[in-house]
Structure formats: C-alpha cells, structure tokens
Design a protein around this motif. Structure first.
Motif, PDB file in Angstrom:
ATOM      1  N   GLU A  58      -9.896 -91.912  22.570  1.00  8.78           N
ATOM      2  CA  GLU A  58     -10.265 -91.026  21.471  1.00  8.78           C
ATOM      3  C   GLU A  58      -9.139 -90.048  21.142  1.00  8.78           C
ATOM      4  OE1 GLU A  58     -13.752 -92.883  23.097  1.00  8.78           O
ATOM      5  OE2 GLU A  58     -12.239 -91.620  24.094  1.00  8.78           O
ATOM      6  N   GLU A  59      -8.444 -89.574  22.167  1.00  8.54           N
ATOM      7  CA  GLU A  59      -7.318 -88.670  21.919  1.00  8.54           C
ATOM      8  C   GLU A  59      -6.172 -89.396  21.231  1.00  8.54           C
ATOM      9  OE1 GLU A  59      -6.136 -85.866  25.018  1.00  8.54           O
ATOM     10  OE2 GLU A  59      -8.028 -86.282  26.048  1.00  8.54           O
ATOM     11  N   LEU A  60      -5.971 -90.651  21.571  1.00 10.03           N
ATOM     12  CA  LEU A  60      -4.949 -91.447  20.896  1.00 10.03           C
ATOM     13  C   LEU A  60      -5.334 -91.668  19.445  1.00 10.03           C
ATOM     14  CD1 LEU A  60      -2.414 -93.156  20.787  1.00 10.03           C
ATOM     15  CD2 LEU A  60      -3.688 -95.038  21.833  1.00 10.03           C
ATOM     16  N   HIS A  61      -6.604 -91.959  19.187  1.00 12.27           N
ATOM     17  CA  HIS A  61      -7.077 -92.133  17.814  1.00 12.27           C
ATOM     18  C   HIS A  61      -6.867 -90.857  17.001  1.00 12.27           C
ATOM     19  CE1 HIS A  61     -10.038 -95.594  19.002  1.00 12.27           C
ATOM     20  NE2 HIS A  61      -8.782 -95.983  18.957  1.00 12.27           N
ATOM     21  N   SER A  62      -7.219 -89.717  17.592  1.00 13.93           N
ATOM     22  CA  SER A  62      -7.049 -88.437  16.892  1.00 13.93           C
ATOM     23  C   SER A  62      -5.582 -88.173  16.578  1.00 13.93           C
ATOM     24  CB  SER A  62      -7.613 -87.289  17.736  1.00 13.93           C
ATOM     25  OG  SER A  62      -9.016 -87.366  17.815  1.00 13.93           O
ATOM     26  N   ALA A  63      -4.717 -88.497  17.529  1.00 14.19           N
ATOM     27  CA  ALA A  63      -3.287 -88.297  17.312  1.00 14.19           C
ATOM     28  C   ALA A  63      -2.784 -89.207  16.193  1.00 14.19           C
ATOM     29  CB  ALA A  63      -2.512 -88.566  18.596  1.00 14.19           C
ATOM     30  N   TYR A  64      -3.313 -90.426  16.127  1.00 11.20           N
ATOM     31  CA  TYR A  64      -2.910 -91.344  15.051  1.00 11.20           C
ATOM     32  C   TYR A  64      -3.341 -90.787  13.687  1.00 11.20           C
ATOM     33  CZ  TYR A  64      -2.517 -95.434  12.097  1.00 11.20           C
ATOM     34  OH  TYR A  64      -2.185 -96.285  11.067  1.00 11.20           O
ATOM     35  N   LEU A  65      -4.601 -90.371  13.590  1.00  9.94           N
ATOM     36  CA  LEU A  65      -5.082 -89.791  12.334  1.00  9.94           C
ATOM     37  C   LEU A  65      -4.245 -88.576  11.949  1.00  9.94           C
ATOM     38  CD1 LEU A  65      -8.957 -89.930  12.806  1.00  9.94           C
ATOM     39  CD2 LEU A  65      -7.589 -91.312  11.253  1.00  9.94           C
ATOM     40  N   HIS A  66      -3.986 -87.727  12.923  1.00 12.76           N
ATOM     41  CA  HIS A  66      -3.203 -86.511  12.672  1.00 12.76           C
ATOM     42  C   HIS A  66      -1.825 -86.860  12.131  1.00 12.76           C
ATOM     43  CE1 HIS A  66      -0.608 -83.067  13.846  1.00 12.76           C
ATOM     44  NE2 HIS A  66      -1.643 -82.378  13.427  1.00 12.76           N
ATOM     45  N   SER A  67      -1.188 -87.907  12.675  1.00 16.30           N
ATOM     46  CA  SER A  67       0.158 -88.276  12.238  1.00 16.30           C
ATOM     47  C   SER A  67       0.185 -88.701  10.777  1.00 16.30           C
ATOM     48  CB  SER A  67       0.714 -89.405  13.120  1.00 16.30           C
ATOM     49  OG  SER A  67       0.018 -90.629  12.913  1.00 16.30           O
TER      50      SER A  67
END
Length: 207
Positions: A66-75
């Motif tokens: 989930e943290e990786l997904h959030s980081a992807y969206l943020h990027s």
C-alpha cells in the motif's frame, strides 16, 4: 579524523543517497508497468523482480504494498502540482489547461492508477492529511479557487468543489469516457466534462 577519511565518508553518504533515489525510482517504474500490464500479479516480489532488486530491498524502502502504491500515485500527482504552480494562466483558462494536462498524463499512467484506488472517501482522506490527497489539494487548489471566484461560488465551498473534481475527473471515469465517448472527439468529451463540473459548482452555489 583526517580530511581524506571525512571526504570518503561524505562520498559514501552521497552514493548511498543516490542509490536510494535510483532504487526507489526503479521500484516505482516497475510497479507502474505491472499495474498496467498484469495488475492481478503485481505483488511486491514481482515488482522487486521486475526492478531487478531483492524483495528485502523493496520492503526496506516500502514496508507495505500500500505504501508503494501511494508513492506511485504521489509521483504522478506531483507532475500536476508542479505544472499548476508554474502556470501563468488564471481563472477558467488555468483550470481547463490543467485538466488537459491531467488527461494527457492519464493516457500513460491512468490504467495503473485505476488499480490502486483507496477504500476511504475523499473528504475523509483530505481531513486526515493523507499524502496523496494533500498532493491533489496542492495541485488543484489554485485552479479550483480561481474558478470559484470567476463563477461567483463562495470560497468556503472549496473542499466540496475539490471532492466534485475528484469524482468527475477520477482516472477510472476519464478512461471510461475516452473509450466510450461515441461521436464526440476527445477535445469535445473533455469540454463536456469541464462544463458539467462548472454546472455542478453553480448548482452548489444556488443550493
């Protein structure tokens, strides 16, 4: 400690930071590719393998998927935020220009973004200062506030205006519109969506 030893330590620290940036970028790129091409199998081990990193390294940077997904969206959202902050436009011209930028980004990143939708509502995440939603806020605050002023909508309705934007311009809905727009061109479909948003804001003000 000698000057040489200090320089060696500083050099190692710089290389370490570069490694972190490079490895995180590789994981984000790998996550985006898998979420687009094979979302059902976009697990952390699969993402690490595609990034040519160990699973342990992947979890060191992103303790949960989930943290990786959030980081992807943020990027992706950072791109919109930076574009907005640099724009010389104002009012509806600014809003419509940023919408076009958003749609163009979704042509590349939208299919992956659709796979990582949150289960929580937009306003709940906004008030909880969620990292992703904060970036959405920062990217769209100026365009939406200027539209509110131009349309005569009270600015204290901003949170709701931002929520309406999120609902109408969600990656899933944009993707659906662009693939099922009938006889409308892409520009006409986007224009129709923008006018629908303006109508929603005017209705909110009248209410």
């Amino acid at each position: 400690m000698t000057v040489l030893a200090t320089e060696q330590l500083n050099g190692a620290a710089v290389r370490g930071r570069r490694d972190v940036v490079r490895n995180k970028r590789r994981l984000l790129n790998a996550a985006g590719e898998l979420l687009r091409e094979d979302p059902k199998n976009a697990s952390m081990p699969a993402i690490a393998e595609k990034a040519q990193l160990s699973v342990a390294t992947a979890y060191r940077y992103f303790p949960t998927i989930e943290e990786l997904h959030s980081a992807y969206l943020h990027s992706v959202l950072v791109n919109v935020r930076d574009y907005t902050l640099a724009s010389p436009l104002h009012g509806t011209a600014l809003f419509e220009d940023v919408v076009i930028r958003w749609v163009k980004l979704l042509e590349t990143y939208g299919p992956a973004m659709i796979q990582v939708r949150s289960k929580e509502g937009f306003l709940t995440r906004l008030h909880a200062d969620d990292d992703v939603i904060r970036t959405v806020h920062d990217g769209w605050e100026r365009p939406i506030r200027e539209v509110l002023r131009e349309l005569g909508v009270p600015e204290d309705r901003f949170d709701f205006a931002l929520m309406f934007y999120n609902a109408l311009f969600d990656p899933r809905e944009i993707n659906d519109l662009l693939h099922n727009r009938g006889k409308l061109s892409e520009d006409e479909a986007i224009h129709t969506l923008i006018q629908a948003y303006y109508g929603a804001l005017k209705g909110m003000a009248a209410g």
